[in-house]
Structures are given as structure tokens and as C-alpha cells.
Write an enzyme that holds these catalytic residues in place. Structure first.
Site, short mmCIF file in Angstrom:
data_model
loop_
_atom_site.label_atom_id
_atom_site.label_comp_id
_atom_site.label_asym_id
_atom_site.label_seq_id
_atom_site.Cartn_x
_atom_site.Cartn_y
_atom_site.Cartn_z
CE LYS A 1 -3.91 -2.12 2.41
NZ LYS A 1 -4.91 -1.90 3.48
CB THR B 1 -6.92 -5.75 9.98
OG1 THR B 1 -7.35 -6.91 9.28
CG2 THR B 1 -7.26 -4.52 9.17
CG HIS C 1 -5.62 -6.28 0.24
ND1 HIS C 1 -6.78 -6.34 0.96
CD2 HIS C 1 -5.78 -7.16 -0.79
CE1 HIS C 1 -7.61 -7.21 0.40
NE2 HIS C 1 -7.02 -7.72 -0.67
P1 CMP Z 1 -7.38 -4.43 3.89
O1 CMP Z 1 -6.95 -5.82 4.15
O2 CMP Z 1 -6.79 -3.75 2.71
O3 CMP Z 1 -8.98 -4.39 3.74
C1 CMP Z 1 -9.75 -3.25 4.05
C2 CMP Z 1 -8.95 -2.15 4.65
O4 CMP Z 1 -9.67 -1.12 5.29
C3 CMP Z 1 -8.08 -2.72 5.74
O5 CMP Z 1 -7.06 -3.53 5.18
C4 CMP Z 1 -7.63 -1.45 6.46
O6 CMP Z 1 -6.45 -0.91 5.95
C5 CMP Z 1 -8.75 -0.46 6.17
N1 CMP Z 1 -9.40 -0.02 7.38
C6 CMP Z 1 -9.44 1.24 7.83
N2 CMP Z 1 -10.12 1.31 8.98
C7 CMP Z 1 -10.55 0.07 9.28
C8 CMP Z 1 -11.31 -0.49 10.35
N3 CMP Z 1 -11.77 0.26 11.35
N4 CMP Z 1 -11.55 -1.82 10.31
C9 CMP Z 1 -11.10 -2.60 9.30
N5 CMP Z 1 -10.37 -2.10 8.26
C10 CMP Z 1 -10.09 -0.79 8.25
#
Ligand code: CMP
Length: 139
Positions: free
Chosen positions: A10, A92, A116
Site C-alpha cells: 500500500k 489488520t 492487503h
Molecule cells: P485491507 O486488508 O486492505 O482491507 C480493508 C482495509 O480497510 C483494511 O485492510 C484497512 O487498511 C482499512 N481499514 C481502515 N479502517 C478500518 C477499520 N476500522 N476496520 C477494518 N479495516 C479498516
């Protein structure tokens, strides 16, 4: 079983010149980078990719972050690649990520969490097809 999963390095990571360090963690875990391209996502691409989160409060910020600077899109191949990469990425939220995981090592916050990875084999297929043609993936 040999699988393929989809990965994005990212903007928070490309901005800090961490592509090589993240790739080293991926490769040391036994995953093979079988396709890779640096690209600046359009708003349409980011919105479509994160469509499942469209109703979440962080959707607007997520799309803004993902389009602000270049990302590196990748296909990773290996035994149990989907689950393996999720293990290698860590939780995450980097506060909850295990030692040695990419997010523990590099992520700044839950939003700027460096990578991701697909959450299922089915989604891996869908996500890979959004960014790569079959002939661009060289296993
Ligand atoms: P990713 O695996 O790319 O999938 C969705 C993305 O949303 C996650 O990683 C995070 O980078 C982003 N994100 C931002 N805020 C939140 C949150 N509160 N809960 C989950 N994902 C979040």
C-alpha cells in the site's frame, strides 16, 4: 495445495521505500512473487476493489489513501498461499499483529497497514483477475 493469492503493497509502504523489505519477508516465508506491477490506482479501481466495504465509515478515507500514491500489486504463489500470506501479514490492526509479521514490522495504523492480502481463495481469484491477465503471471 499450491495456491495463488493477491497482494497489494500500500501507499504508506511505497512512500517509505519499503517494497524490497516487504518482498523479503514474503520470500523468506516461502511465498513466490509470480507477478508484480507498480501502479497508481484510479478512484474507480479502488472503489471497485473495496466495494464490499462501501457502507463502512472508513470507505472514503480508504479509497483516498489507496489512490494518493503508487501501490505495488502482486500475485503470490505457494503451499496454502492464501492463509500463509494472512499469517505473514499479521492482524489488520498492527497493534494486534504478531512479532515478525509485515504489519507489526512496518504498519502505521489500521488504515495505513502497509499490505492487503486476499481473505479467501475465491476472492483471490477475483482480485487477481482485476489486475493481471493470465499471461502476466509466470509461475
Ligand atoms: P485491507 O486488508 O486492505 O482491507 C480493508 C482495509 O480497510 C483494511 O485492510 C484497512 O487498511 C482499512 N481499514 C481502515 N479502517 C478500518 C477499520 N476500522 N476496520 C477494518 N479495516 C479498516
Amino acid at each position: 495445495m499450491t495456491e495463488r493469492t493477491f497482494s497489494i503493497i500500500k501507499p504508506d509502504a511505497t512512500r517509505r521505500n519499503l517494497t524490497g523489505k516487504i518482498n523479503a519477508v514474503i520470500e523468506e516465508a516461502g511465498l513466490r512473487i509470480v507477478a508484480q506491477r507498480r501502479v497508481k490506482l484510479t478512484e474507480a479501481q479502488a472503489k471497485k476493489f473495496y466495494e464490499v466495504h462501501a457502507e463502512r465509515p472508513f470507505y472514503g478515507e480508504l479509497v483516498a489513501q489507496m489512490t494518493a500514491e503508487p501501490v505495488v500489486v502482486q500475485v503470490l504463489e505457494g503451499d496454502n498461499a492464501v492463509a500463509k500470506y494472512r499469517e505473514v501479514m499479521g492482524a489488520t490492526n498492527p497493534d494486534n499483529a504478531d512479532e515478525g509479521t509485515i504489519r507489526k514490522l512496518f504498519a502505521l495504523s489500521i488504515g495505513e497497514n502497509s499490505v492487503h492480502g486476499s481473505d479467501s481463495l475465491e476472492n483471490a481469484g477475483i482480485e487477481i483477475a482485476q489486475f493481471f491477465k493470465d499471461e502476466e503471471i509466470v509461475g
